[in-house]
Design a protein around this motif. Structure first.
Motif, PDB file in Angstrom:
ATOM      1  N   ASN A   1       6.326 -35.136 -29.821  1.00  0.00           N
ATOM      2  CA  ASN A   1       7.678 -35.190 -28.840  1.00  0.00           C
ATOM      3  C   ASN A   1       7.454 -35.696 -27.710  1.00  0.00           C
ATOM      4  O   ASN A   1       8.586 -35.882 -27.056  1.00  0.00           O
ATOM      5  N   LEU A   2       6.369 -35.953 -27.066  1.00  0.00           N
ATOM      6  CA  LEU A   2       6.387 -36.519 -25.887  1.00  0.00           C
ATOM      7  C   LEU A   2       6.665 -37.761 -25.776  1.00  0.00           C
ATOM      8  O   LEU A   2       6.502 -38.722 -26.767  1.00  0.00           O
ATOM      9  N   PRO A   3       7.302 -38.303 -24.517  1.00  0.00           N
ATOM     10  CA  PRO A   3       7.962 -39.655 -24.383  1.00  0.00           C
ATOM     11  C   PRO A   3       6.632 -40.441 -24.258  1.00  0.00           C
ATOM     12  O   PRO A   3       5.331 -39.992 -23.776  1.00  0.00           O
ATOM     13  N   GLU A   4       6.777 -41.714 -24.060  1.00  0.00           N
ATOM     14  CA  GLU A   4       5.640 -42.875 -23.635  1.00  0.00           C
ATOM     15  C   GLU A   4       5.499 -42.381 -22.225  1.00  0.00           C
ATOM     16  O   GLU A   4       6.301 -42.268 -21.636  1.00  0.00           O
ATOM     17  N   PRO A   5       4.105 -42.500 -21.896  1.00  0.00           N
ATOM     18  CA  PRO A   5       3.891 -42.270 -20.463  1.00  0.00           C
ATOM     19  C   PRO A   5       4.333 -43.779 -19.438  1.00  0.00           C
ATOM     20  O   PRO A   5       4.479 -44.671 -20.214  1.00  0.00           O
ATOM     21  N   VAL A   6       4.202 -43.529 -18.352  1.00  0.00           N
ATOM     22  CA  VAL A   6       4.766 -44.736 -17.535  1.00  0.00           C
ATOM     23  C   VAL A   6       3.279 -45.587 -17.688  1.00  0.00           C
ATOM     24  O   VAL A   6       2.080 -45.074 -18.435  1.00  0.00           O
ATOM     25  N   ALA A   7       3.398 -46.879 -17.464  1.00  0.00           N
ATOM     26  CA  ALA A   7       2.440 -47.780 -17.624  1.00  0.00           C
ATOM     27  C   ALA A   7       1.120 -47.406 -16.863  1.00  0.00           C
ATOM     28  O   ALA A   7       1.202 -46.947 -15.708  1.00  0.00           O
ATOM     29  N   GLY A   8       0.112 -47.355 -17.362  1.00  0.00           N
ATOM     30  CA  GLY A   8      -1.131 -47.062 -16.640  1.00  0.00           C
ATOM     31  C   GLY A   8      -1.580 -45.558 -16.883  1.00  0.00           C
ATOM     32  O   GLY A   8      -2.390 -45.142 -16.082  1.00  0.00           O
ATOM     33  N   ALA A   9      -0.762 -44.841 -17.475  1.00  0.00           N
ATOM     34  CA  ALA A   9      -0.979 -43.190 -17.109  1.00  0.00           C
ATOM     35  C   ALA A   9      -0.992 -42.737 -18.581  1.00  0.00           C
ATOM     36  O   ALA A   9      -0.915 -43.167 -19.612  1.00  0.00           O
ATOM     37  N   GLU A  10      -1.171 -41.566 -18.755  1.00  0.00           N
ATOM     38  CA  GLU A  10      -1.417 -40.704 -19.995  1.00  0.00           C
ATOM     39  C   GLU A  10      -1.028 -39.217 -19.722  1.00  0.00           C
ATOM     40  O   GLU A  10      -1.130 -38.791 -18.632  1.00  0.00           O
ATOM     41  N   TRP A  11      -0.564 -38.469 -20.934  1.00  0.00           N
ATOM     42  CA  TRP A  11      -0.144 -37.153 -20.859  1.00  0.00           C
ATOM     43  C   TRP A  11      -1.373 -36.387 -21.066  1.00  0.00           C
ATOM     44  O   TRP A  11      -2.110 -36.696 -21.826  1.00  0.00           O
ATOM     45  N   GLN A  12      -1.608 -35.414 -20.125  1.00  0.00           N
ATOM     46  CA  GLN A  12      -3.073 -34.280 -20.340  1.00  0.00           C
ATOM     47  C   GLN A  12      -2.223 -32.992 -20.305  1.00  0.00           C
ATOM     48  O   GLN A  12      -1.251 -32.310 -19.599  1.00  0.00           O
ATOM     49  N   ILE A  13      -2.714 -32.180 -21.485  1.00  0.00           N
ATOM     50  CA  ILE A  13      -1.996 -30.846 -21.554  1.00  0.00           C
ATOM     51  C   ILE A  13      -2.550 -29.888 -20.350  1.00  0.00           C
ATOM     52  O   ILE A  13      -3.750 -29.837 -19.878  1.00  0.00           O
ATOM     53  N   ASP A  14      -1.480 -28.890 -19.844  1.00  0.00           N
ATOM     54  CA  ASP A  14      -1.946 -28.220 -19.040  1.00  0.00           C
ATOM     55  C   ASP A  14      -2.466 -26.955 -19.704  1.00  0.00           C
ATOM     56  O   ASP A  14      -1.711 -25.984 -20.290  1.00  0.00           O
ATOM     57  N   SER A  15      -3.785 -26.614 -19.850  1.00  0.00           N
ATOM     58  CA  SER A  15      -4.627 -25.540 -20.446  1.00  0.00           C
ATOM     59  C   SER A  15      -4.171 -24.167 -19.847  1.00  0.00           C
ATOM     60  O   SER A  15      -4.390 -23.063 -20.264  1.00  0.00           O
ATOM     61  N   GLN A  16      -3.678 -24.331 -18.639  1.00  0.00           N
ATOM     62  CA  GLN A  16      -3.273 -22.949 -17.794  1.00  0.00           C
ATOM     63  C   GLN A  16      -2.108 -22.548 -18.103  1.00  0.00           C
ATOM     64  O   GLN A  16      -1.458 -21.413 -17.580  1.00  0.00           O
ATOM     65  N   PHE A  17      -1.039 -23.234 -18.619  1.00  0.00           N
ATOM     66  CA  PHE A  17       0.372 -23.118 -18.995  1.00  0.00           C
ATOM     67  C   PHE A  17       0.561 -21.925 -19.906  1.00  0.00           C
ATOM     68  O   PHE A  17       0.057 -21.682 -21.019  1.00  0.00           O
ATOM     69  N   SER A  18       1.363 -20.668 -19.333  1.00  0.00           N
ATOM     70  CA  SER A  18       1.920 -19.753 -20.273  1.00  0.00           C
ATOM     71  C   SER A  18       3.447 -19.833 -19.804  1.00  0.00           C
ATOM     72  O   SER A  18       4.012 -19.465 -18.796  1.00  0.00           O
ATOM     73  N   ALA A  19       4.053 -19.744 -21.037  1.00  0.00           N
ATOM     74  CA  ALA A  19       5.679 -19.836 -20.770  1.00  0.00           C
ATOM     75  C   ALA A  19       6.079 -18.351 -20.296  1.00  0.00           C
ATOM     76  O   ALA A  19       7.004 -18.360 -19.663  1.00  0.00           O
TER      77      ALA A  19
END
Length: 98
Positions: free
Chosen positions: A29-47
């Motif tokens: 479901n992630l959108p395309e990242p901006v040019a030259g970037a990438e999405w990295q999961i935040d392993s510390q995230f807790s909803a």
């Protein structure tokens, strides 16, 4: 885990933040990242921890449940307050808005 909400931070090469974070159910479901970037999961995230710390994030979580993703501007910092502010960066590209 496809049914678990996760936070992804958008990083450019060289380790610079783009200023965007995406809360998503499933990486697909992630959108395309901006040019030259990438999405990295935040392993510390807790909803659960996020909503206890900042109840206003509820609106973002509701958008994720409804749409599969919500992209927000990232406030980020060097301390433990790396959270999103409630400034929506826009829907997933190609998403149908009502």
């Amino acid at each position: 885990m496809p049914n678990k909400m996760a936070r992804y931070i958008e990083w450019q090469s060289g380790g610079r933040l783009t200023g965007r974070a995406a809360y998503a159910i499933g990486k697909q479901n992630l959108p395309e990242p901006v040019a030259g970037a990438e999405w990295q999961i935040d392993s510390q995230f807790s909803a659960a921890d996020e909503i206890l710390r900042d109840p206003s994030i509820r609106d973002i979580f509701q958008a994720v449940i409804a749409n599969g993703v919500d992209v927000v501007m990232w406030r980020g910092g060097t301390d433990d307050s790396n959270t999103a502010c409630a400034v929506h960066a826009g829907p997933k590209p190609g998403a149908i808005s009502e």
